[in-house]
Write an enzyme that holds these catalytic residues in place. Structure first.
Site: not given
Ligand code: UD1
Length: 371
Positions: A205
């Site tokens: 991820h």
């Molecule tokens: C975040 C953390 C990372 C952790 C990871 C675990 C930061 C900087 N990163 O990364 O350290 O290892 O979580 O999962 O805080 N999305 C969904 N549904 C959700 C959440 C996210 O569809 O419930 C998608 C969205 O498109 C979003 C993308 O995932 O833009 C990224 O989510 P985000 O919370 O920004 O970061 P992670 O990559 O999940």
């Protein structure tokens, strides 16, 4: 003593769960759970609360996704009025996600004590957003709870006062110990049609891996080779699912029937799969620790790790993102039958939350930082 416990993203949940449980044992502690809503899909959030027996958060701030600045700023804006209204004695944060940073900054500027669980880890790679979050959070936290010896050394080198640093072990391993039996009882391998000890588990991820199409294609290429020898189960993070599509990898995946893409799994389901795996390939931080605690071989698809104990003592090998290196690491891991080699690092014994809460009850008496 009122403690605002802040979570935001999936890996926060299993770290906060044992702390909440332990705090609830003491009538002099009043924990209030706040969820920023950084993660919001049921399978990334609510499911973990249910499986880990966590209470409903008193606040769910619905921050959601965004660029780093937008997400962190929205979390800060949403947290500040809660902290002002609740007037906690302490804000408790875990891990290294954007919500961790946001809560620490807001609390520090309101003069509220900050306790950081999983302090001191350093990858020394500032291109990782988590590394920035860790450095800033540790610089402003008052109590720093450390999981492994490297964390102690890093904080001392950065000049953190000795009395703020507490080497307590790993709360995520508290949760793992508490739930492994239940997780195994789910019979996940059988449910997914694979035999215990005869499959690999993959998670990806991290932006450095999934946001660069050539890198992602290289990794998927190695997985497509590996699936000819061993079935691979790959629960896919929502971000990764989008990137696989964008990188045009649908045909490669379709031609690799042994590589099975799954929806994100709950905590118990994933633990059950990991515990019986022949091999795990991941770019996650936490999974490096969980595989070490389980004695399952782990190949980490990153160039560095902030968790060196998993390599020096545990079952982890750093393979980076170059397909040739990953292939070599996989072949080496498959050549050694899994024999539970590696040892579990010091204090990863299921009692970290107990130690942390005992210290908080002592230091909490010292009151707010700025009088
Ligand atoms: C975040 C953390 C990372 C952790 C990871 C675990 C930061 C900087 N990163 O990364 O350290 O290892 O979580 O999962 O805080 N999305 C969904 N549904 C959700 C959440 C996210 O569809 O419930 C998608 C969205 O498109 C979003 C993308 O995932 O833009 C990224 O989510 P985000 O919370 O920004 O970061 P992670 O990559 O999940």
């Amino acid at each position: 003593m009122k403690i605002l416990a802040v979570v935001g993203a999936r890996p926060n949940m299993m770290k906060m769960a044992p702390l909440l449980e332990e705090m609830r044992r003491y009538p002099d502690l009043e924990p209030v759970l706040v969820h920023t809503g950084q993660h919001y899909d049921r399978r990334m959030s609510q499911l973990f609360f249910e499986e880990l027996g966590m209470p409903e958060p008193a606040y769910n701030l619905g921050v959601g996704s965004g660029t780093h600045a937008v997400q962190t700023a929205q979390a800060m804006q949403a947290l500040e009025p809660v902290f002002i209204q609740e007037r906690p004695d302490l804000v408790l944060v875990v891990g290294d996600v954007n919500s961790t940073l946001a809560a620490s900054l807001v609390a520090a500027k309101l003069g509220i004590r900050v306790a950081h669980v999983e302090a001191g880890l350093r990858s020394f790679d500032r291109s990782m957003p988590e590394e920035i979050n860790r450095i800033v959070t540790d610089a402003i936290a008052d109590d720093l709870f450390v999981t492994e010896r490297s964390g102690l050394e890093n904080l001392r080198r950065e000049g953190v006062a000795e009395e703020k640093i507490h080497f307590v072990g790993n709360v995520m391993i508290d949760t793992l110990r508490r739930h492994t039996e239940r997780a195994l009882a789910l019979g996940m391998p059988a449910q997914l049609g694979v035999r215990p000890g005869e499959y690999a588990v993959v998670t990806l991820h991290r932006p450095a891996c999934v946001d660069v199409p050539e890198v992602l294609a290289g990794v998927v290429g190695v997985l497509a080779e590996l699936q000819r020898r061993l079935p691979i189960l790959f629960p896919v993070h929502p971000r990764t699912r989008a990137r696989l599509q964008e990188a045009g990898l649908a045909a490669t995946l379709a031609a690799a029937p042994g590589l099975r893409l799954l929806e994100p799994l709950g905590y118990l389901e994933f633990l059950g799969l990991m515990a019986d795996a022949r091999l795990v390939l991941t770019d996650s931080g936490g999974i490096q620790e969980e595989t070490t605690a389980l004695g399952v071989p782990c190949i980490t698809l990153r160039e560095n790790t902030e968790r060196p104990a998993t390599i020096d003592e545990g079952t982890n090998v750093l393979a980076g993102l170059d397909p040739a290196r990953i292939r070599t690491a996989v072949l080496a891991a498959l050549a050694n039958r899994h024999d539970g080699r590696g040892r579990v690092p010091e204090l990863w014994d299921g009692r970290a939350a107990e130690r942390i809460v005992a210290i908080l009850r002592r230091t909490g008496a010292s009151g707010p930082r700025h009088g």
